[in-house]
Structures are given as structure tokens and as C-alpha cells.
Design a protein around this motif. Structure first.
Motif, mmCIF file in Angstrom:
data_model
loop_
_atom_site.group_PDB
_atom_site.id
_atom_site.type_symbol
_atom_site.label_atom_id
_atom_site.label_comp_id
_atom_site.label_asym_id
_atom_site.label_seq_id
_atom_site.Cartn_x
_atom_site.Cartn_y
_atom_site.Cartn_z
ATOM 1 N N VAL A 90 -11.545 33.994 -40.418
ATOM 2 C CA VAL A 90 -10.135 33.907 -40.823
ATOM 3 C C VAL A 90 -9.629 35.308 -41.192
ATOM 4 O O VAL A 90 -8.544 35.719 -40.773
ATOM 5 C CB VAL A 90 -9.958 32.930 -42.003
ATOM 6 N N CYS A 103 -6.057 39.383 -40.454
ATOM 7 C CA CYS A 103 -5.197 39.237 -41.630
ATOM 8 C C CYS A 103 -4.808 40.635 -42.117
ATOM 9 O O CYS A 103 -5.682 41.487 -42.313
ATOM 10 C CB CYS A 103 -5.951 38.489 -42.734
ATOM 11 N N HIS A 155 -4.061 41.658 -44.875
ATOM 12 C CA HIS A 155 -4.549 41.980 -46.235
ATOM 13 C C HIS A 155 -6.012 42.410 -46.240
ATOM 14 O O HIS A 155 -6.527 42.806 -47.269
ATOM 15 C CB HIS A 155 -4.344 40.772 -47.148
ATOM 16 N N CYS A 195 -10.003 42.429 -49.744
ATOM 17 C CA CYS A 195 -8.739 41.712 -49.653
ATOM 18 C C CYS A 195 -7.735 42.432 -50.543
ATOM 19 O O CYS A 195 -7.982 42.607 -51.742
ATOM 20 C CB CYS A 195 -8.912 40.266 -50.096
ATOM 21 N N ILE A 209 -4.984 41.518 -51.629
ATOM 22 C CA ILE A 209 -4.310 40.673 -52.630
ATOM 23 C C ILE A 209 -5.194 40.473 -53.864
ATOM 24 O O ILE A 209 -4.765 40.687 -54.984
ATOM 25 C CB ILE A 209 -3.913 39.319 -52.015
ATOM 26 N N LEU A 267 -14.751 41.621 -49.446
ATOM 27 C CA LEU A 267 -14.874 40.400 -48.642
ATOM 28 C C LEU A 267 -16.275 40.161 -48.081
ATOM 29 O O LEU A 267 -16.685 39.022 -47.920
ATOM 30 C CB LEU A 267 -13.857 40.431 -47.506
ATOM 31 N N MET A 296 -1.493 34.590 -51.449
ATOM 32 C CA MET A 296 -2.316 34.495 -50.234
ATOM 33 C C MET A 296 -1.511 33.817 -49.125
ATOM 34 O O MET A 296 -0.781 32.853 -49.396
ATOM 35 C CB MET A 296 -3.567 33.644 -50.504
ATOM 36 N N PRO A 297 -1.685 34.260 -47.885
ATOM 37 C CA PRO A 297 -0.978 33.584 -46.794
ATOM 38 C C PRO A 297 -1.500 32.157 -46.607
ATOM 39 O O PRO A 297 -2.624 31.848 -47.022
ATOM 40 C CB PRO A 297 -1.301 34.448 -45.567
ATOM 41 N N TYR A 314 -2.631 30.592 -44.119
ATOM 42 C CA TYR A 314 -3.839 30.421 -43.289
ATOM 43 C C TYR A 314 -5.110 30.907 -43.994
ATOM 44 O O TYR A 314 -6.215 30.735 -43.492
ATOM 45 C CB TYR A 314 -3.684 31.168 -41.952
ATOM 46 N N CYS A 315 -4.971 31.540 -45.171
ATOM 47 C CA CYS A 315 -6.138 32.112 -45.865
ATOM 48 C C CYS A 315 -7.164 31.017 -46.176
ATOM 49 O O CYS A 315 -6.814 29.920 -46.624
ATOM 50 C CB CYS A 315 -5.690 32.787 -47.149
ATOM 51 N N TRP A 316 -8.425 31.335 -45.986
ATOM 52 C CA TRP A 316 -9.493 30.337 -46.216
ATOM 53 C C TRP A 316 -9.570 29.915 -47.681
ATOM 54 O O TRP A 316 -9.955 28.786 -47.982
ATOM 55 C CB TRP A 316 -10.843 30.858 -45.717
HETATM 56 S S1 SF4 Z 1 -7.648 35.765 -45.065
HETATM 57 FE FE1 SF4 Z 1 -7.375 35.546 -47.273
HETATM 58 S S2 SF4 Z 1 -9.204 36.485 -48.159
HETATM 59 FE FE2 SF4 Z 1 -9.075 37.180 -46.029
HETATM 60 S S3 SF4 Z 1 -7.971 39.124 -46.189
HETATM 61 FE FE3 SF4 Z 1 -6.458 37.529 -45.767
HETATM 62 S S4 SF4 Z 1 -5.679 36.948 -47.766
HETATM 63 FE FE4 SF4 Z 1 -7.583 38.048 -48.110
#
Ligand code: SF4
Length: 230
Positions: A128, A139, A141, A182, A184, A189, A212-213, A215-217
Motif C-alpha cells: 500500500v 503513497c 507520504h 511515513c 504523517i 515504515l 491518513m489517506p 487507502y492507507c492500510w
Molecule cells: S500508506 Fe499510510 S502508512 Fe504508508 S506512507 Fe501512506 S499514509 Fe503512511
């Protein structure tokens, strides 16, 4: 005798001499992670039909040899193995005060035995971060550049691997060279993907989760855990 900490390189580095029938057959030396050295020694032993050929056993032998070499210097060696891990955790805890959310999650994880999630879950989470954004993009982030926290994360990973009861456990997933921190939550990670969601959520405030977006896990797993919040 165990070492007080496995995360600080002792004077002269990590040194281990493999013997057979009392005769030295190979000398190992490292200024890096002790766990890596333990794995090398274990591989060498396994390849040569020698006993004590697991990383855990090799790690124990490195500790013993190091304390003998340092003449059981109390600054480095103690009598109770548990205290060695405890000291390492305490050290992380001290660093975690400045490391905000990411550090606290990792220290809590260590303190509760560093049990990782199934590797398939860790891989799914990594995927993800790597390509879960719309149109299969990474992503945004997931960013490089928090070197201090990455250093702490590497240390935590070394401790976690040492602590884990499963032999040969390696907290690694495919593509992990492209997952960083990440932006955020400021979490490293490479490590966070192995931590149970309950531990993560216990240290993540609502504001961070909201940022967090979709789709974030972390969000997906939180929603699976507590559907009423979705
Ligand atoms: S998917 Fe979630 S945990 Fe991974 S970088 Fe993006 S915001 Fe951070």
C-alpha cells in the motif's frame, strides 16, 4: 555472562573466534550489527557441520566471548540476561522521547515481546505504501529523509530480531528499499509494517489517523477492527 546492551559496539568491535577441539579455525570481526555477525557465524557453522548453528546460539556465544575478552567489565557485562534486553529497551525509550509517535510505538512493541504480524500482512501493508495511491502510484507520504529515526529503527529491528523466539526470523519484505518514513505519523515504515495494529493504534491520536489517506492500510485495518468508526 550477558552484555548490558547489544546495540552498542563494544571496545574493539564484535570479535569471535570459532574453534574446533580447542583450535581456532576462523576469526570473525564486525563493527556493525551483532545480529548480522551472529547470522554469519551460524551460516559458517551450518556449512561446516558444526554445532550451535542457529543465530540465537551464535549470538549467545558472541556475548560470552565478548565478556571474556572484556574481563567481565561491569560497565559492559551483567549477570542477568533479561537486564541486557531491558537495558536496550530503556535506551530506546530515552531516544523515543524525542522521536514522537514512531518511537513510542516501537518501544511499546519491544516491551511487549516484539511479536510481528504475519509476513503476508506486512507485505500487504508495504504494498500500500509502495503503490496504494490512486492509479497504482506510491503513497506521497512515504518519504525518505528522517535519518535519525531510521537509525533508531534499525536498532529496534536488530533488538526485535534478537528477542524473537522464532529462529531465522527476518523482518524483511519485498520492495522495502523503497519504503522509508511515513510523513504523517513520522514512523519508520520498514519496521512499522511488522507491528500489530492494536499497538499502533494505542499510540496514534485521532488527528494523525484523520490525516491518513483513505487507502492507507492503517485506516483499513482500523476500520476492520472497529467497524463502527468507519
Ligand atoms: S500508506 Fe499510510 S502508512 Fe504508508 S506512507 Fe501512506 S499514509 Fe503512511
Amino acid at each position: 555472562m550477558p552484555l548490558r546492551t547489544m546495540t552498542t559496539i563494544p571496545p574493539g568491535g564484535w570479535i569471535f573466534e570459532q574453534t574446533v577441539d580447542g583450535k581456532p579455525i576462523k576469526k570473525f570481526k564486525s563493527m556493525g550489527l551483532v545480529w548480522e555477525l551472529a547470522r554469519n557465524i551460524a551460516d559458517f557453522r551450518a556449512g561446516n557441520g558444526l554445532e550451535r548453528a542457529t543465530p540465537k546460539e551464535a549470538l549467545h556465544d558472541i556475548e560470552e566471548a565478548t565478556c571474556v575478552r572484556l574481563h567481565n567489565d561491569p560497565e559492559w557485562c551483567i549477570g542477568d540476561k533479561k537486564k541486557g534486553v531491558r537495558a536496550a529497551i530503556d535506551h530506546q525509550l530515552k531516544n523515543a522521547k524525542a522521536a514522537a509517535v514512531g518511537g513510542r510505538i516501537l518501544v511499546d512493541w519491544l516491551g511487549s515481546g516484539a511479536k510481528p504480524v504475519d509476513i503476508a500482512i506486512a507485505q500487504r501493508r508495504a504494498n500500500v505504501c509502495l503503490s496504494g495511491a490512486p492509479e497504482g502510484k506510491p503513497c506521497p507520504h512515504n518519504r525518505d529523509g528522517h535519518s535519525l529515526l531510521q537509525l533508531t529503527a534499525n536498532t529496534v529491528r536488530a533488538i526485535a530480531e534478537q528477542m524473537n523466539v522464532r529462529e531465522h526470523l527476518r523482518l524483511r519484505v519485498e520492495g522495502e528499499e523503497n519504503i522509508h518514513s511515513c510523513f504523517i505519523c513520522r514512523c519508520p515504515l520498514k519496521l512499522k509494517i511488522h507491528v500489530p495494529i492494536e499497538t499502533i493504534l494505542a499510540h496514534t491520536d485521532d488527528e494523525t489517523l484523520m490525516a491518513m489517506p483513505q487507502y492507507c492500510w492503517m485506516k483499513t485495518e482500523q476500520q476492520n477492527l472497529c467497524p463502527r468508526f468507519s
